[in-house]
Enzyme design. Sequence first.
Site, PDB file in Angstrom:
ATOM      1  N   CYS A  57      -1.021  -1.451   0.758  1.00 47.31           N
ATOM      2  CA  CYS A  57      -2.262  -2.067   0.292  1.00 47.31           C
ATOM      3  C   CYS A  57      -3.204  -1.003  -0.276  1.00 47.31           C
ATOM      4  O   CYS A  57      -3.378   0.063   0.322  1.00 47.31           O
ATOM      5  CB  CYS A  57      -2.939  -2.807   1.443  1.00 47.31           C
ATOM      6  SG  CYS A  57      -4.472  -3.647   0.942  1.00 47.31           S
ATOM      7  N   CYS A  61      -9.490  -0.032   4.306  1.00 43.91           N
ATOM      8  CA  CYS A  61      -9.996  -0.507   5.598  1.00 43.91           C
ATOM      9  C   CYS A  61      -9.627   0.510   6.677  1.00 43.91           C
ATOM     10  O   CYS A  61      -8.439   0.799   6.902  1.00 43.91           O
ATOM     11  CB  CYS A  61      -9.404  -1.867   5.933  1.00 43.91           C
ATOM     12  SG  CYS A  61      -9.622  -3.098   4.617  1.00 43.91           S
ATOM     13  N   CYS A  64      -6.821  -0.217   9.352  1.00 45.70           N
ATOM     14  CA  CYS A  64      -5.580  -0.880   8.953  1.00 45.70           C
ATOM     15  C   CYS A  64      -4.424   0.083   8.710  1.00 45.70           C
ATOM     16  O   CYS A  64      -4.509   0.987   7.882  1.00 45.70           O
ATOM     17  CB  CYS A  64      -5.823  -1.723   7.706  1.00 45.70           C
ATOM     18  SG  CYS A  64      -4.365  -2.694   7.249  1.00 45.70           S
ATOM     19  N   CYS A 101       1.286 -18.746  10.375  1.00 42.13           N
ATOM     20  CA  CYS A 101       0.441 -18.000   9.449  1.00 42.13           C
ATOM     21  C   CYS A 101       1.272 -16.952   8.713  1.00 42.13           C
ATOM     22  O   CYS A 101       2.058 -16.224   9.327  1.00 42.13           O
ATOM     23  CB  CYS A 101      -0.686 -17.312  10.203  1.00 42.13           C
ATOM     24  SG  CYS A 101      -1.644 -18.426  11.253  1.00 42.13           S
ATOM     25  N   CYS A 133      -0.968 -21.620   7.444  1.00 46.83           N
ATOM     26  CA  CYS A 133      -2.119 -20.751   7.166  1.00 46.83           C
ATOM     27  C   CYS A 133      -1.639 -19.543   6.379  1.00 46.83           C
ATOM     28  O   CYS A 133      -0.501 -19.092   6.557  1.00 46.83           O
ATOM     29  CB  CYS A 133      -2.757 -20.315   8.490  1.00 46.83           C
ATOM     30  SG  CYS A 133      -4.131 -19.141   8.325  1.00 46.83           S
ATOM     31  N   CYS A 193     -10.463 -19.954   8.380  1.00 46.64           N
ATOM     32  CA  CYS A 193     -10.220 -19.115   9.553  1.00 46.64           C
ATOM     33  C   CYS A 193     -10.899 -17.783   9.281  1.00 46.64           C
ATOM     34  O   CYS A 193     -10.496 -17.042   8.380  1.00 46.64           O
ATOM     35  CB  CYS A 193      -8.715 -18.928   9.762  1.00 46.64           C
ATOM     36  SG  CYS A 193      -8.273 -17.805  11.123  1.00 46.64           S
ATOM     37  N   ARG A 265      -9.998 -17.802  18.677  1.00 45.29           N
ATOM     38  CA  ARG A 265      -8.656 -17.232  18.828  1.00 45.29           C
ATOM     39  C   ARG A 265      -8.699 -15.826  19.423  1.00 45.29           C
ATOM     40  O   ARG A 265      -9.309 -14.924  18.871  1.00 45.29           O
ATOM     41  CB  ARG A 265      -7.930 -17.227  17.476  1.00 45.29           C
ATOM     42  CG  ARG A 265      -7.867 -18.617  16.862  1.00 45.29           C
ATOM     43  CD  ARG A 265      -7.004 -18.685  15.603  1.00 45.29           C
ATOM     44  NE  ARG A 265      -7.080 -20.020  15.016  1.00 45.29           N
ATOM     45  CZ  ARG A 265      -6.327 -21.050  15.382  1.00 45.29           C
ATOM     46  NH1 ARG A 265      -5.435 -20.897  16.337  1.00 45.29           N
ATOM     47  NH2 ARG A 265      -6.468 -22.227  14.810  1.00 45.29           N
TER      48      ARG A 265
END
Length: 332
Positions: A57, A61, A64, A101, A133, A193, A265
């Site tokens: 990616c 972040c 991450c 998901c 999802c 979400c 969650r």
Amino acid sequence: MSKTTALRHDWTKEELLAIYNKPLLTLIYEAASVHREWHKADEVQISTLLSVKTGGCPEDCSYCGQAARYQTGIKVQALLPTETVLAHARKAKENGASRFCMAAAWREVRDNSDFDRIIDMVKGVNDMDLEVCCTLGMLTESQAERLKDAGLYAYNHNLDTSENYYNEIISTRKFDNRIKTIDNVRKAGITVCSGGIIGLGESHEDRISMILTLSSMEKHPESVPINALARVKGTPLENNPKVDIWDMVRMIATARIAMPASMVRLSAGRIEMTEVEQAWCFMAGANSIFTGERETLLVTPNPGVSDDLQMLQNLGLKPLVKEPVTAEAVKA
């Protein structure tokens, strides 16, 4: 269930801070009481999260392990074949999951053949009567419409942290980009979400600011994940301290009181929690967990299916069983 607690969208930061800082057992009792008004206290939704495209990616972040710029040792994986993903979905349903998901480590969705394959995956999972999802990064309004038409039930796009602290964690996009994607999802009639992560180095006020943003939305997110930082080696936050369990409980309880109808969650970080600590989270209003046959949550360790089912049995809880649902049943 008697829903005497009204949904509010006009919380102030001061009100939410006062809730968060209540004496712990008082806070848990109040959250548990609200939870029982809106949800069955003995049901926990089991959700399975599968990384359908891993690593590489371009975002930065700080938490991450899938960011290409960090040396985390995570193997980059191209988009999985559709049938492989559908086989995982079938297995997840067999293991008691009612939501499946799919996550792709993209900055944003692009209108290309990979997105066409995602659409096919959504259609296939939706045909299994699972809540389907996706979390694919930033999304345009037209892309959200395509996902809705394919049968997507929910789209995950976490705020991560407060607007004020956001730039300390991510520089490759803005907080407003997150809000824009959530707005596009809402316009398409897909459920939202959205939650965040604690343990990033943020203050308690930052945590409450994040909940304030979510609870001030015209419609609360139907799903609010509360994540404890998974400290991935090679990321800038690898040496952050472990999140205190009572901080997790306070966040879950505050989210439950502020957004009574939402599924709260208990997400990343469970691998470092004991069964007793997770029980406190359920008491405070969490009513969903992520589990999976690979014993990972994306690229970080996570309890396995058998362990989770045994935990639920020990606590007198059971997997939530939902009626078959399609995107057409979702009301914007």
